[in-house]
Design a protein around this motif. Structure first.
Motif, short mmCIF file in Angstrom:
data_model
loop_
_atom_site.label_atom_id
_atom_site.label_comp_id
_atom_site.label_asym_id
_atom_site.label_seq_id
_atom_site.Cartn_x
_atom_site.Cartn_y
_atom_site.Cartn_z
N VAL A 138 1.30 3.69 -17.76
CA VAL A 138 1.19 4.98 -17.06
C VAL A 138 1.89 4.91 -15.71
N VAL A 139 1.70 3.82 -14.97
CA VAL A 139 2.38 3.67 -13.67
C VAL A 139 3.88 3.68 -13.83
N ILE A 140 4.39 2.94 -14.82
CA ILE A 140 5.84 2.91 -15.05
C ILE A 140 6.36 4.30 -15.42
N ALA A 141 5.59 5.01 -16.25
CA ALA A 141 6.02 6.35 -16.66
C ALA A 141 6.04 7.31 -15.47
N GLU A 142 5.03 7.19 -14.62
CA GLU A 142 4.99 8.07 -13.44
C GLU A 142 6.17 7.79 -12.50
N ILE A 143 6.51 6.52 -12.37
CA ILE A 143 7.63 6.17 -11.50
C ILE A 143 8.93 6.72 -12.08
N ARG A 144 9.03 6.76 -13.41
CA ARG A 144 10.24 7.24 -14.06
C ARG A 144 10.44 8.74 -13.94
N LEU A 145 9.34 9.47 -13.66
CA LEU A 145 9.49 10.92 -13.55
C LEU A 145 10.38 11.27 -12.37
N PRO A 146 11.37 12.15 -12.57
CA PRO A 146 12.29 12.50 -11.47
C PRO A 146 11.58 13.28 -10.37
N GLY A 147 11.86 12.92 -9.14
CA GLY A 147 11.34 13.64 -7.98
C GLY A 147 9.88 13.39 -7.70
N THR A 148 9.36 12.27 -8.17
CA THR A 148 7.93 12.00 -7.95
C THR A 148 7.74 10.65 -7.27
N ALA A 149 8.57 10.30 -6.37
CA ALA A 149 8.44 9.01 -5.67
C ALA A 149 7.30 9.10 -4.66
N ASP A 150 6.11 8.73 -5.12
CA ASP A 150 4.92 8.85 -4.29
C ASP A 150 4.05 7.62 -4.55
N ALA A 151 3.56 7.01 -3.45
CA ALA A 151 2.75 5.80 -3.59
C ALA A 151 1.44 6.07 -4.34
N THR A 152 0.93 7.31 -4.25
CA THR A 152 -0.32 7.61 -4.96
C THR A 152 -0.17 7.49 -6.46
N LEU A 153 1.05 7.70 -6.99
CA LEU A 153 1.26 7.58 -8.43
C LEU A 153 1.17 6.14 -8.89
N VAL A 154 1.34 5.21 -7.94
CA VAL A 154 1.19 3.79 -8.28
C VAL A 154 -0.27 3.35 -8.14
N LEU A 155 -0.99 3.93 -7.17
CA LEU A 155 -2.37 3.52 -6.91
C LEU A 155 -3.40 4.31 -7.70
N LEU A 156 -3.11 5.59 -7.96
CA LEU A 156 -4.09 6.43 -8.62
C LEU A 156 -4.41 6.00 -10.05
N PRO A 157 -3.44 5.72 -10.93
CA PRO A 157 -3.79 5.32 -12.30
C PRO A 157 -4.67 4.08 -12.37
N PRO A 158 -4.37 2.99 -11.62
CA PRO A 158 -5.29 1.83 -11.68
C PRO A 158 -6.69 2.17 -11.18
N ALA A 159 -6.77 3.03 -10.15
CA ALA A 159 -8.09 3.40 -9.64
C ALA A 159 -8.89 4.16 -10.69
N VAL A 160 -8.24 5.12 -11.35
CA VAL A 160 -8.92 5.90 -12.39
C VAL A 160 -9.33 4.99 -13.55
N ALA A 161 -8.41 4.11 -13.96
CA ALA A 161 -8.71 3.21 -15.08
C ALA A 161 -9.84 2.25 -14.73
N ALA A 162 -9.81 1.71 -13.51
CA ALA A 162 -10.87 0.78 -13.09
C ALA A 162 -12.21 1.50 -13.05
N LEU A 163 -12.22 2.71 -12.51
CA LEU A 163 -13.47 3.47 -12.43
C LEU A 163 -14.01 3.77 -13.82
N ALA A 164 -13.12 4.27 -14.70
CA ALA A 164 -13.57 4.60 -16.06
C ALA A 164 -14.07 3.36 -16.78
N THR A 165 -13.36 2.25 -16.64
CA THR A 165 -13.77 1.02 -17.33
C THR A 165 -15.08 0.49 -16.78
#
Length: 410
Positions: A138-165
C-alpha cells in the motif's frame, strides 16, 4: 489451562465460525470492501479512460468482487479444521488484489478489509507477515500515485494496519480467554452435576438400606425367633408352639404390608391413612409385648403437635430399631417408649433394664460388624432431619436411646 493461542496455532478467528456477531461483522467488511473496490474502479476508469489495461482491470475487479465475499462466506459457514486452516481462498484474494494494485495503485485502500480477512482466516505466524506485506505494498502504491508526494502517505498505512492488527489480536485473545472460561464453567457444571447424582444415589442407597433394616430385616428376625421357639416346644407343648406359629404368621402379614408400602412410597404402614405417631408407638409397644414376651409400655409427655410425615416415619423407625436391639441383645426384663413434646423439640426415648454396654465400643463394633447397622442407621435418619441421637448406657445398668428433632425448623 492455557487461555491465549500460540502464534502458530489455529486461525485467530476460526472458532467464531457460526457466531452471528462474527457473521454480521464479516458481512459489513465485505460490503465496505465492495464499496472501496467500486470506488477504486470508478476512479481508474475516470482518470485512465484510454488505458489499454482497462479490460484487465475490470476483469480482475469483477473476479475480486466475487472471490473476497466467497472466501469470507467459506470461513464463516464452512470453517476448516482448527489445525488445518484453509489458506487458498486468502491466497487467491491477495493475489488478485496485488495484480490490481500493480496495474492501478488506487486499489491499494481495499487492503483494510483484506487485513481482517487474513487475520481471521490464518494463524498469527502467517497473518502478521501477510499484514506487513500488504501494508508495504500500500505504501509503495501510494508513493507511485502522481502528485501525492506526502509523508503522511508513508506513515498513515502502517499506523492503520498496526491499529487494526493490534485491536484484532487483542479481541481474539479476549475471546479465546472467554471461550476457555466458558469451557471450564461447563466442565465444572458437568462435574458438579455428576457429583450431585452420585451423592443422591448414595443417599438413596443409604435410605433404602435403613428402610430394609427397620422393616423387612426386623420382621424376618422376629419370625425366625418365633419359629425357632415353636420348633423347640413342638413336641412338649404343641399349644404354645402353635401360638408361636400364629404369631409368626401375623408378623409375616405385617411384614408383607410393610414391603408393599415400602415399594409404593416407603412410608410406614402404621402411619398410613391418617395414623398418628403416638398411636403408632402405642401399637408398637403392644405388639412387642404380645409377640416377644418383653413388657413394653408407652408414655406420652406433653401436648402432641403435628409433625411432618418424614419426622414421624423416622421416629417410628428408630423406635422399631431400638426395640429390635433390646429384644436381640439387651437381655432386658422390661422396656419403655416415651414420646415428649418439649416446645422446641420432639424427643423419643427408648429405655430398657438390660445388661447395657459401652456405647463407644458398640459404635466401633457397629462400624465393622454385620449386626451393627442399627445405631448408625438411626443417626443417619436424624442427621437428614437436623436431629441428634444420644445413647446412654453402662454395663449392667440398662440403656437409654434418645432421639431429638427440633420443631422450630419444621
Amino acid at each position: 489451562m492455557q487461555h491465549t493461542r500460540p502464534s502458530g496455532g489455529p486461525p485467530l478467528g476460526g472458532r467464531d465460525a457460526g457466531n452471528p456477531d462474527a457473521g454480521r461483522l464479516a458481512l459489513l467488511l465485505d460490503f465496505a470492501f465492495l464499496l472501496l473496490l467500486a470506488a477504486a474502479l470508478s476512479r481508474y476508469l475516470t482518470h485512465h479512460a484510454d488505458s489499454p489495461w482497462i479490460p484487465w482491470v475490470i476483469g480482475l475487479s469483477t473476479a475480486l468482487a466475487v472471490a473476497q465475499p466467497t472466501a469470507s462466506w467459506l470461513e464463516h459457514r464452512r470453517p476448516a479444521a482448527p489445525d488445518r486452516p484453509r489458506r487458498w481462498p486468502v491466497a487467491l484474494v491477495v493475489a488478485l488484489w496485488v495484480v490490481l494494485v500493480l496495474l492501478a495503485p488506487s486499489f491499494a485502500w481495499c487492503a483494510v478489509p483484506l487485513i481482517y480477512t487474513g487475520l481471521r482466516a490464518l494463524p498469527a505466524k502467517a497473518a502478521i507477515p501477510l499484514v506487513a506485506a500488504l501494508t508495504l505494498l500500500v505504501v509503495i502504491a501510494e508513493i507511485r500515485l502522481p502528485g501525492t508526494a506526502d509523508a503522511t502517505l508513508v506513515l498513515l498505512p502502517p499506523a492503520v494496519a498496526a491499529l487494526a492488527t493490534g485491536v484484532f489480536l487483542f479481541m481474539a485473545r479476549q475471546a479465546a480467554r472467554q471461550r476457555a472460561l466458558i469451557a471450564d464453567l461447563v466442565r465444572t457444571r458437568r462435574k458438579l452435576a455428576a457429583t450431585e447424582r452420585r451423592e443422591g444415589t448414595l443417599a438413596e442407597r443409604e435410605r433404602l438400606a435403613m428402610e430394609i433394616h427397620d422393616t423387612l430385616a426386623q420382621g424376618l428376625s422376629s419370625q425366625q425367633m418365633l419359629l425357632q421357639a415353636a420348633d423347640r416346644t413342638w413336641d412338649t407343648d404343641p399349644a404354645t408352639a402353635r401360638t408361636h406359629v400364629r404369631t409368626a404368621a401375623e408378623v409375616a402379614a405385617r411384614n408383607l404390608a410393610e414391603a408393599r408400602r415400602f415399594v409404593r412410597d416407603l412410608a410406614p404402614a402404621e402411619l398410613a391413612d391418617g395414623g398418628t405417631l403416638d398411636g403408632a408407638l402405642r401399637a408398637l409397644a403392644g405388639r412387642e409385648s404380645a409377640e416377644s414376651g418383653l413388657p413394653v409400655r408407652f408414655h406420652l409427655d406433653g401436648t402432641p403437635v403435628p409433625l411432618p410425615t418424614a419426622v414421624q416415619s423416622a421416629l417410628l423407625r428408630i423406635a422399631q430399631g431400638a426395640l429390635a436391639n433390646v429384644r436381640e441383645h439387651a437381655g432386658a426384663s422390661a422396656a419403655a417408649i416415651t414420646l415428649s413434646f418439649l416446645g422446641d423439640q420432639a424427643v423419643l426415648d427408648i429405655a430398657d433394664d438390660g445388661q447395657g454396654f459401652d456405647p463407644s465400643a458398640g459404635d466401633r463394633r457397629a462400624s465393622g460388624g454385620a449386626r451393627g447397622y442399627g445405631l448408625p442407621a438411626m443417626r443417619a435418619r436424624l442427621r437428614q432431619l437436623g436431629g441428634t441421637l444420644t445413647v446412654e448406657s453402662t454395663p449392667g445398668e440398662g440403656t437409654v436411646v434418645s432421639a431429638a428433632i427440633p420443631l422450630e425448623q419444621r
